[in-house]
Design a protein around this motif. Structure first.
Motif, PDB file in Angstrom:
ATOM      1  N   GLN A  44       5.839   4.295   2.825  1.00 60.41           N
ATOM      2  CA  GLN A  44       5.668   5.736   3.049  1.00 60.41           C
ATOM      3  C   GLN A  44       6.946   6.494   2.696  1.00 60.41           C
ATOM      4  O   GLN A  44       8.048   6.017   2.916  1.00 60.41           O
ATOM      5  N   ARG A  45       6.737   7.690   2.156  1.00 60.23           N
ATOM      6  CA  ARG A  45       7.896   8.570   1.940  1.00 60.23           C
ATOM      7  C   ARG A  45       8.295   9.235   3.246  1.00 60.23           C
ATOM      8  O   ARG A  45       9.464   9.391   3.553  1.00 60.23           O
ATOM      9  N   THR A  46       7.252   9.679   3.991  1.00 54.97           N
ATOM     10  CA  THR A  46       7.500  10.311   5.291  1.00 54.97           C
ATOM     11  C   THR A  46       6.519   9.745   6.310  1.00 54.97           C
ATOM     12  O   THR A  46       5.384   9.393   5.957  1.00 54.97           O
ATOM     13  N   PRO A  47       6.926   9.662   7.560  1.00 57.26           N
ATOM     14  CA  PRO A  47       6.022   9.165   8.605  1.00 57.26           C
ATOM     15  C   PRO A  47       4.845  10.104   8.848  1.00 57.26           C
ATOM     16  O   PRO A  47       4.843  11.261   8.411  1.00 57.26           O
ATOM     17  N   ASP A 103      10.764   4.835   2.550  1.00 51.30           N
ATOM     18  CA  ASP A 103      11.717   4.881   1.436  1.00 51.30           C
ATOM     19  C   ASP A 103      11.064   5.641   0.280  1.00 51.30           C
ATOM     20  O   ASP A 103       9.885   6.013   0.373  1.00 51.30           O
ATOM     21  N   HIS A 104      11.821   5.828  -0.791  1.00 49.47           N
ATOM     22  CA  HIS A 104      11.282   6.455  -1.995  1.00 49.47           C
ATOM     23  C   HIS A 104      11.252   5.436  -3.124  1.00 49.47           C
ATOM     24  O   HIS A 104      12.107   4.559  -3.208  1.00 49.47           O
ATOM     25  N   ILE A 105      10.274   5.576  -3.993  1.00 53.45           N
ATOM     26  CA  ILE A 105      10.114   4.652  -5.118  1.00 53.45           C
ATOM     27  C   ILE A 105      11.038   5.074  -6.261  1.00 53.45           C
ATOM     28  O   ILE A 105      11.042   6.242  -6.668  1.00 53.45           O
ATOM     29  N   ASP A 106      11.792   4.109  -6.760  1.00 55.65           N
ATOM     30  CA  ASP A 106      12.575   4.367  -7.969  1.00 55.65           C
ATOM     31  C   ASP A 106      11.738   4.009  -9.194  1.00 55.65           C
ATOM     32  O   ASP A 106      11.561   4.816 -10.087  1.00 55.65           O
ATOM     33  N   ARG A 107      11.199   2.783  -9.177  1.00 58.18           N
ATOM     34  CA  ARG A 107      10.362   2.365 -10.306  1.00 58.18           C
ATOM     35  C   ARG A 107       9.595   1.089  -9.936  1.00 58.18           C
ATOM     36  O   ARG A 107       9.964   0.387  -9.004  1.00 58.18           O
ATOM     37  N   PHE A 108       8.531   0.835 -10.689  1.00 61.37           N
ATOM     38  CA  PHE A 108       7.863  -0.464 -10.630  1.00 61.37           C
ATOM     39  C   PHE A 108       8.607  -1.400 -11.584  1.00 61.37           C
ATOM     40  O   PHE A 108       9.130  -0.959 -12.616  1.00 61.37           O
ATOM     41  N   ASP A 109       8.643  -2.679 -11.226  1.00 63.02           N
ATOM     42  CA  ASP A 109       9.114  -3.677 -12.186  1.00 63.02           C
ATOM     43  C   ASP A 109       8.095  -4.807 -12.236  1.00 63.02           C
ATOM     44  O   ASP A 109       6.999  -4.693 -11.666  1.00 63.02           O
ATOM     45  N   ALA A 110       8.428  -5.889 -12.866  1.00 61.54           N
ATOM     46  CA  ALA A 110       7.451  -6.959 -13.085  1.00 61.54           C
ATOM     47  C   ALA A 110       6.936  -7.551 -11.783  1.00 61.54           C
ATOM     48  O   ALA A 110       5.765  -7.956 -11.685  1.00 61.54           O
ATOM     49  N   THR A 111       7.777  -7.601 -10.770  1.00 60.82           N
ATOM     50  CA  THR A 111       7.404  -8.321  -9.545  1.00 60.82           C
ATOM     51  C   THR A 111       7.199  -7.430  -8.323  1.00 60.82           C
ATOM     52  O   THR A 111       7.012  -7.938  -7.221  1.00 60.82           O
ATOM     53  N   ARG A 157      12.584   6.085  13.429  1.00 57.67           N
ATOM     54  CA  ARG A 157      12.648   6.575  12.043  1.00 57.67           C
ATOM     55  C   ARG A 157      11.300   6.393  11.333  1.00 57.67           C
ATOM     56  O   ARG A 157      10.894   7.217  10.518  1.00 57.67           O
ATOM     57  N   THR A 158      10.612   5.330  11.661  1.00 55.54           N
ATOM     58  CA  THR A 158       9.338   5.019  11.000  1.00 55.54           C
ATOM     59  C   THR A 158       8.188   5.864  11.535  1.00 55.54           C
ATOM     60  O   THR A 158       7.220   6.123  10.821  1.00 55.54           O
ATOM     61  N   PHE A 159       8.311   6.309  12.780  1.00 50.53           N
ATOM     62  CA  PHE A 159       7.170   6.952  13.437  1.00 50.53           C
ATOM     63  C   PHE A 159       7.442   8.382  13.917  1.00 50.53           C
ATOM     64  O   PHE A 159       6.710   8.891  14.759  1.00 50.53           O
ATOM     65  N   THR A 160       8.474   9.036  13.363  1.00 53.69           N
ATOM     66  CA  THR A 160       8.742  10.433  13.730  1.00 53.69           C
ATOM     67  C   THR A 160       8.661  11.305  12.488  1.00 53.69           C
ATOM     68  O   THR A 160       9.624  11.397  11.714  1.00 53.69           O
ATOM     69  N   PRO A 161       7.524  11.975  12.260  1.00 50.42           N
ATOM     70  CA  PRO A 161       7.368  12.833  11.084  1.00 50.42           C
ATOM     71  C   PRO A 161       8.278  14.061  11.156  1.00 50.42           C
ATOM     72  O   PRO A 161       8.648  14.512  12.251  1.00 50.42           O
ATOM     73  N   VAL A 207       0.864  -1.178   0.000  1.00 56.10           N
ATOM     74  CA  VAL A 207       0.000   0.000   0.000  1.00 56.10           C
ATOM     75  C   VAL A 207       0.902   1.230   0.000  1.00 56.10           C
ATOM     76  O   VAL A 207       1.659   1.460   0.952  1.00 56.10           O
ATOM     77  N   ILE A 208       0.842   2.021  -1.078  1.00 64.79           N
ATOM     78  CA  ILE A 208       1.668   3.221  -1.177  1.00 64.79           C
ATOM     79  C   ILE A 208       0.913   4.387  -0.554  1.00 64.79           C
ATOM     80  O   ILE A 208      -0.187   4.727  -0.987  1.00 64.79           O
ATOM     81  N   GLY A 209       1.497   5.003   0.474  1.00 66.13           N
ATOM     82  CA  GLY A 209       0.854   6.128   1.140  1.00 66.13           C
ATOM     83  C   GLY A 209       0.829   5.926   2.636  1.00 66.13           C
ATOM     84  O   GLY A 209       0.976   4.792   3.134  1.00 66.13           O
ATOM     85  N   SER A 210       0.641   7.034   3.357  1.00 60.32           N
ATOM     86  CA  SER A 210       0.625   6.934   4.824  1.00 60.32           C
ATOM     87  C   SER A 210      -0.483   7.791   5.428  1.00 60.32           C
ATOM     88  O   SER A 210      -0.448   8.113   6.606  1.00 60.32           O
TER      89      SER A 210
END
Length: 504
Positions: free
Chosen positions: A213-216, A321-329, A286-290, A189-192
């Motif tokens: 998520q890009r940011t918490p 993290d940030h998305i670089d690209r989608f691939d097949a999998t 890191r995951t929970f500090t906006p 799921v992309i988004g937070s």
């Protein structure tokens, strides 16, 4: 001849309400109570009522506000759960529509394409389109927009490189497929935001759900059931119990928001401590500090800590993290890591629109809402007989919907008493208003739409204020005839009065 002209220029209805969701049903109920002698029609583009709550069908769909404030001021919320799911909210709206005899006033499968205010006749000329593509015309003295603030046809879709290479399914929550099979599958799921936070713990059949998520985000944990509300309902009359609970929750919302503004570090510490309690050894700073303060964006509500329970149980996880690209999998991340996925859910947000994408004009001249100021959070500068609902950013949507519905009913009653047909908030071109940014939120959906949104000033009359407690009192106390809202008669009505006087 004067009487014939009067009949010819009378509109089909007094008020045309656009949308049969919370805002539209609320306005209809207020009209039944406060100006029952005025006619209204609700036009709804979908086949049933509910608006947002009928459109969204993703797993776990629920309110992100408590139902004692997302519910109407006039209709107690009777369910045990204060944080309600979509079906319970739909049941509430449908019951109101039936018990208050509103349903017969609704025209379903009717989309409003355009509305032009005819100053000579003193009414709106509205073009509708039915499900079959056929167009029709309707005239209404007033137009009340309860169509929400986002595009029903197009969600916000972030651009992702390689999207076409992904071999699995890509779904946006706004258009959730009816028979999506995710059992035993890897889901990302992309988004937070609120949608992602709802979906992630609501897919227990999946092999694993990862929230990317890009940011918490700042989370507020609260029980899905309001213990005080449920106790009060047992010992007090239902309406009194509801009124007390509503006051309690409004007061708490207001206090938390103001505390977040005045003492952000204290609120940060409080929310962080609650997260640590909920997650135990699964807590990761890191995951929970906006990187922003609480209420710079809406707090994400987590009823009963369900998201964190899913994380502790190993059914879900969060990756920053940030998305670089989608691939097949799956998804390649900029860190070099790869997220395997069978299903990708792009909970990337909504696309905001003004006036439900209706082409609004006055005497043929298009209205650009970005050039207008809000008037009392309900109308717009120099636009006659038009009201809209844009709910609170820092509290429940319905609090504003209730205020606006009551206010417009008061305006309608004054116009009837005075024999006027037009009400317009008059703002001179050379005004000296001090523009104020009430959208001081960093939320993406607001920032993407700033160029569309009406202006607000520091003057209470010319702003979409963000303090329900203050607004509710001020809107009751401030006179309707405040020297800004200008009342007048349609040119046809004035001509007819002149003809009658001449004939006498």
């Amino acid at each position: 001849m004067g009487v014939e002209q009067s009949i010819a220029t009378a509109p089909d209805i007094d008020v045309l309400i656009v949308g049969a969701g919370i805002s539209g049903i609320g306005m209809a109920a207020h009209m039944k109570m406060l100006c029952p002698d005025r006619s209204f029609t609700i036009v709804e583009r979908r086949a049933q009522i509910g608006g947002t709550w009928d459109l969204f069908r993703y797993p776990g769909v629920r309110s992100d506000s408590d139902m004692h404030t997302l519910g109407f001021i006039f209709e107690p919320w009777k369910h045990e759960k204060s944080i309600a799911d979509g079906p319970a909210i739909l049941e509430y709206l449908n019951r109101i529509a039936d018990e208050r005899d509103i349903r017969r006033h609704i025209r379903f499968d009717s989309k409003v394409l355009s509305a032009d205010f005819d100053s000579t006749a003193g009414y709106w000329v509205v073009t509708l389109q039915g499900e079959d593509g056929q167009r029709s015309r309707l005239t209404a003295r007033w137009l009340y927009l309860g169509s929400g603030y986002y595009d029903y046809d197009k969600p916000y879709e972030a651009e992702f490189k390689g999207r076409e290479n992904f071999k699995g399914e890509i779904v946006h929550p706004q258009f959730w497929p009816e028979n999506l099979d995710y059992a035993g599958k890897q889901v990302v799921v992309i988004g937070s935001g609120a949608t992602a936070v709802t979906i992630v713990p609501s897919m227990p059949e999946a092999a694993h759900v990862t929230m990317l998520q890009r940011t918490p985000t700042w989370y507020a944990i609260r029980p899905a059931k309001d213990g005080i509300a449920n106790f009060l309902r047992k010992v007090l009359p239902e309406e009194l119990a509801y009124r007390i609970t509503r006051f309690k929750n409004v007061t708490m919302q207001n206090l938390v928001f103001k505390k977040a503004r005045s003492q952000p570090q204290k609120v940060k510490d409080y929310l962080t401590n609650k997260l640590k309690e909920a997650l135990g050894d699964k807590y990761d700073a890191r995951t929970f500090t906006p990187p922003y303060d609480p209420w710079d964006q809406r707090l994400c509500l987590v009823p009963d800590g369900d998201l964190f329970e899913a994380i502790k149980a190993g059914r879900a996880s969060i990756v920053t993290d940030h998305i670089d690209r989608f691939d097949a999998t799956g998804i390649e991340l900029k860190s070099g890591k790869h997220l395997d996925a069978d299903v990708i859910i792009t909970a990337t947000g909504l696309k905001m629109v003004m006036a439900g994408n209706i082409a609004i004009s006055v005497d043929g001249v298009p209205v650009d809402f970005a050039d207008r100021y809000y008037y009392k959070g309900a109308m717009f500068s120099n636009v006659p007989n038009l009201a809209a609902v844009f709910g609170y950013l820092n509290a429940s949507w319905t609090l504003r919907a209730d205020i606006n519905a009551r206010y417009i009913c008061d305006v309608l009653n004054k116009m009837k008493a005075d024999g006027t047909q037009i009400a317009v908030p008059r703002l001179a071109p050379n005004h000296q208003l001090d523009e104020d940014d009430i959208y001081d939120f960093s939320s993406g959906y607001i920032n993407r739409a700033r160029h569309l949104l009406p202006k607000s000033a520091s003057d209470m009359r010319w702003r979409l204020n963000q303090d329900y407690v203050r607004d509710n009192k001020w809107m009751r106390d401030d006179p309707i005839d405040d020297g800004v809202l200008e009342f007048g008669k349609a040119r046809v009505a004035v001509q007819q009065e002149g003809q009658l006087e001449h004939a006498q």
